[in-house]
Every structure is written in structure tokens, then in C-alpha cells.
Design an enzyme around this catalytic site. Structure first.
Site, PDB file in Angstrom:
ATOM      1  N   ARG A  54     -11.558  15.574   7.887  1.00  0.00           N
ATOM      2  CA  ARG A  54     -12.336  16.024   6.717  1.00  0.00           C
ATOM      3  C   ARG A  54     -13.754  16.400   7.129  1.00  0.00           C
ATOM      4  O   ARG A  54     -14.349  15.750   7.971  1.00  0.00           O
ATOM      5  CB  ARG A  54     -12.411  14.909   5.665  1.00  0.00           C
ATOM      6  N   ARG A  60      -2.564  -2.159  -3.472  1.00  0.00           N
ATOM      7  CA  ARG A  60      -3.757  -1.351  -3.283  1.00  0.00           C
ATOM      8  C   ARG A  60      -3.666  -0.161  -4.242  1.00  0.00           C
ATOM      9  O   ARG A  60      -2.658   0.557  -4.243  1.00  0.00           O
ATOM     10  CB  ARG A  60      -3.823  -0.849  -1.853  1.00  0.00           C
ATOM     11  N   ASN A 114       0.876  -1.184   0.000  1.00  0.00           N
ATOM     12  CA  ASN A 114       0.000   0.000   0.000  1.00  0.00           C
ATOM     13  C   ASN A 114       0.911   1.232   0.000  1.00  0.00           C
ATOM     14  O   ASN A 114       1.465   1.609   1.020  1.00  0.00           O
ATOM     15  CB  ASN A 114      -0.893  -0.041   1.247  1.00  0.00           C
ATOM     16  N   GLU A 165      -8.284  -5.165   5.259  1.00  0.00           N
ATOM     17  CA  GLU A 165      -8.117  -4.856   3.840  1.00  0.00           C
ATOM     18  C   GLU A 165      -6.941  -5.618   3.228  1.00  0.00           C
ATOM     19  O   GLU A 165      -7.000  -6.035   2.078  1.00  0.00           O
ATOM     20  CB  GLU A 165      -7.937  -3.336   3.663  1.00  0.00           C
ATOM     21  N   HIS A 173     -12.740   3.007   0.101  1.00  0.00           N
ATOM     22  CA  HIS A 173     -12.777   1.940   1.126  1.00  0.00           C
ATOM     23  C   HIS A 173     -13.517   0.704   0.597  1.00  0.00           C
ATOM     24  O   HIS A 173     -14.050  -0.092   1.376  1.00  0.00           O
ATOM     25  CB  HIS A 173     -13.502   2.387   2.415  1.00  0.00           C
TER      26      HIS A 173
END
Ligand code: ADP
Length: 397
Positions: free
Chosen positions: A241, A91, A7, A385, A180
Site C-alpha cells: 500500500r 477479530r 480471525n 493480537e 491494528h
């Protein structure tokens, strides 16, 4: 087969080596400050100590080289040589409309990922650098790209189009993509398995509550809506965010603060969310929760606003699917913060969903959180993940 899961961020690289038969993590680690002074690699072999080594990494290629050195090291390594890595799973953040599932990487795939750079200018170029570095150092090892956006490609047009002139979708591909996806796919599958049911028979809402936060509606196995949009800025209130707001705030704030649009978006990405709402306490829910507990009203309101927004999204997805059978909580906050889970659940009585306060005290373990007579099952499902990427990689190679 051992699968190396990579990743890659712009200055970091996370990795895990997973034995696909036992699904055990043989080793994991993180390269930080790539391209910056003071770069270091933190490596943890299974059952071993975590070690951090400073080493120059001017580019991601040196980082991948170091990862391979660590994995094959006499002391902290877990494999004898590079030949024991059967495949690499990467990823990749944005697959645009080109990728509805993971793919084996070849030149055409790389070109197609490049064409999505525009949609994720911070992430996709970094993901591609990771792919190129691995190809250079591991020639002949099959590589797979697993996209954050792919699972959401089943959304219908009514869910992914914005209420703006259609020509902008046609010209620029402006639409909801969602992120996601690997987590939403993994958790919704696992939720069905935990209940001994088929995902194809259920209406599931997955609440991925981490630093980045998103919710998805998975109707009979297919994602039909999700809260993140063209970028990960839309939707829920997150660590830093803002999530949804009136778009007119951008020009209003720009004028008031003497910023340009990019400057305001930067505020919305990095200084907002619970960090901003709590008056700067923290983006970490542990800190904001502690501040609220010790009487900081602004921090308490930030958590209230966060949970309220999650509950509103659950309501809209229950409406969109005309019902819901399962609501699953996952990621850092969803797996660990029982107070946030309780706050969200307090809005769900109209659905016939009731959380069991005793069961809800659990952290980080697969658990049915709802009471025996709850009409909607509430579940805690830790996401994974990396394992999902490793599984996809093995499936394709
Ligand atoms: P990401 O992958 O988006 O960086 P994670 O899913 O790892 O995020 O979630 C990280 C967040 O989880 C932290 O910022 C923190 O707010 C929250 N978190 C982790 N552990 C706890 C805990 N014990 N209690 C409350 N929040 C927690």
C-alpha cells in the site's frame, strides 16, 4: 478457560485455541481457499507437527467444522470435546463509532457490525460470516467481538477529522478510524510493563511495522492519533500500500492509465508500497533488503523512503503529544528487521533517542534497544493480537 480466537477473512480463517489461565497456545492453524477449489487446513498442536489437509470448504461453516474436528481429533487434537471451549473471541475489523471496546456478541451487536460494513466492505462481511458459522456450530458458547478500530476511538476530533466539508463527516461518517488497535493497545501496555511504569504516566509511540503498517500516539494510556485513516490505505508506506499521497494523483493516474477511481485505488492498495517503489522486487522486506544489499539502488531507495516516512510520523506524534518517553517497534518488520529499526532511529537524535547497535541485533524478543543514556526509551515489543483478543474475551464473559 479455553478461548478459541477466530480471525476470518473473505477466503481464509485463522484460529488459535488459548488456555486463558496459562496463556499458552494449545493449537493454531489456518483454513485457506474457502469457497475456492483446493481448500486446505493447516493445523499445529502445541509441541506437535504442522499438518496440512486438503478438504472441501464451500463456505466458512465447513471451515469452522474442520477446525473443531482438528481440535478434538484423537491424534492432532488438544481437547476431548467441544464442551472444553469456554468462549470464542472474534477479530472484527471495523466497529465504526459504535464500538469503543470489545463486546459480547448478541443480535443487536451483529446488526451494529452490519451497519459498519460500508466502511470495511472486504473485511466486516467476512468477520460476520465467521461469527454466524461459529454460532451455528457452537450454540450456547459465549462469543465476543474485538474491534481493530476500538482502541483508537479515544482520538480527539482534531485528530480524526479530515480537512473536508464537515457535512461529509455528519452524512457519511468520513473520518480517521485507524486499525491494528488491538496491537497498539497490547504493545503500549506491554511497553509500560517492561519499563516497570504505568501506561497512564507515559507518552508512547507504537510503530506497528508489518505488511500493513501503522503508527499510533498513546498519551497517558489513551490513543490520541494514528496513521491509518478511513481505511488502512492511509499513512506509512507499507508492503503493497502507498500510504499518504496527494489525492489529486487519483484522477491524474486514472486519466493517464485509463482507469476509474476504483482501479487506481486497487493499484494503491496492491501494487504500491515497497513492492511498487522497489520496481517490483517484493513486498517482503527480506527480499527488498537483500536486493538493496546486492546493489539494487531502486530497492535501497524504497527502504530509505519507508524509514523516512516512519521517522516523519514519529516526529509529528512527538509534536502532537509535546514529547515522547517511549518508542516501541512491533510486527514482522519492527520485530525482525534491525536495519529498518536502525534507519528509523538515525532520525531521532533531536529527541535524545539513541539506539544501541549491539542490542538492536536482536529479533523477536522483548528488548530495550536504546543506550543507557538515551532520553527516549526504544523498545522491541513483539505483538500478540490473538492473546489480546483472548484476554478481552475472558474479561467480558
Ligand atoms: P501482517 O500481519 O500485516 O501480514 P506481519 O506483521 O506478519 O504482517 O509482517 C510480515 C512482514 O514482516 C513480511 O512481509 C516481511 O516483510 C517482514 N519480515 C518478517 N520477517 C522478517 C525478517 N526476518 N527480516 C525482515 N523482514 C521480515
Amino acid at each position: 478457560m479455553n478461548v478459541l480466537v477466530i480471525n476470518c477473512g473473505s477466503s481464509s480463517l485463522k484460529y488459535q485455541l488459548i488456555d486463558s489461565e496459562s496463556e499458552k497456545v494449545l493449537a493454531k492453524g489456518l483454513c485457506e481457499r474457502i469457497g475456492i477449489e483446493g481448500s486446505c487446513i493447516t493445523h499445529t498442536p502445541e509441541g506437535g507437527e504442522k499438518t496440512t489437509t486438503e478438504s472441501p470448504m464451500p463456505t466458512h461453516t465447513e471451515a469452522v467444522k474442520l477446525v473443531i474436528e482438528k481440535l478434538t481429533d484423537e491424534k492432532v487434537g488438544v481437547i476431548g470435546s467441544l464442551s472444553e471451549i469456554g468462549a470464542v473471541g472474534h477479530r472484527v475489523v471495523h466497529g465504526g463509532e459504535k464500538f469503543a471496546e470489545a463486546v459480547v456478541i448478541d443480535d443487536a451487536v451483529i446488526k451494529a457490525i452490519e451497519e459498519c460494513n460500508d466502511l470495511a466492505p472486504l473485511h466486516n462481511p467476512a468477520n460476520l460470516i465467521g461469527i454466524h458459522s461459529c454460532q451455528e456450530l457452537m450454540p450456547g458458547v459465549p462469543m465476543v467481538a474485538v474491534f481493530d478500530t476500538a482502541f483508537h476511538q479515544t482520538m480527539p476530533k482534531k485528530a480524526y477529522l479530515y480537512g473536508i466539508p464537515y457535512e461529509y463527516y455528519e452524512k457519511y461518517k468520513i473520518r480517521r478510524y485507524g486499525f491494528h488497535g488491538t496491537s497498539h493497545d497490547y504493545v503500549s501496555k506491554r511497553a509500560a510493563e517492561i519499563l516497570g511504569k504505568k501506561r497512564e504516566d507515559l507518552k508512547i509511540i507504537v510503530c506497528h511495522l508489518g505488511n500493513g503498517t501503522s503508527i499510533s500516539a498513546v498519551d497517558h494510556g489513551k490513543c490520541v492519533d494514528t496513521s491509518m485513516g478511513l481505511t488502512p490505505l492511509e499513512g506509512l508506506i507499507m508492503g503493497t500500500r502507498s500510504g499518504d499521497l496527494d489525492p489529486a494523483i487519483v484522477s491524474f493516474l486514472a486519466a493517464k492509465e485509463g482507469l476509474d477511481a476504483a482501479g487506481v485505488i486497487d493499484v494503491l492498495n496492491k501494487k504500491s508500497g515497497v513492492l511498487g517503489l522497489s520496481g517490483g522486487v517484493s513486498s517482503d522486506f527480506r527480499d527488498v533488503g537483500a536486493a538493496a544489499d546486492s546493489g539494487n539502488d531502486v530497492a535501497a531507495t524504497a527502504l530509505d523512503a519507508y524509514a523516512y516516512r516512519v521517522a516523519k510520523y514519529i516526529g509529528s506524534y512527538a509534536a502532537g503529544m509535546n514529547g515522547v518517553d517511549v518508542i516501541a517497534f512491533t510486527a514482522g518488520v519492527g520485530e525482525n528487521d534491525f536495519k529498518v529499526r536502525a534507519m528509523v532511529s538515525s532520525y531521532l537524535g533531536y529527541l535524545g533517542a539513541a539506539i544501541d547497535d549491539e542490542k538492536n541485533k536482536i529479533r523477536g524478543e522483548e528488548t530495550e534497544l536504546s543506550t543507557a543514556d538515551s532520553r527516549v526509551k526504544l523498545l522491541l515489543v513483539p505483538t500478540n493480537e490473538e492473546l489480546a483478543i483472548a484476554r478481552e474475551t475472558v474479561r467480558l464473559v
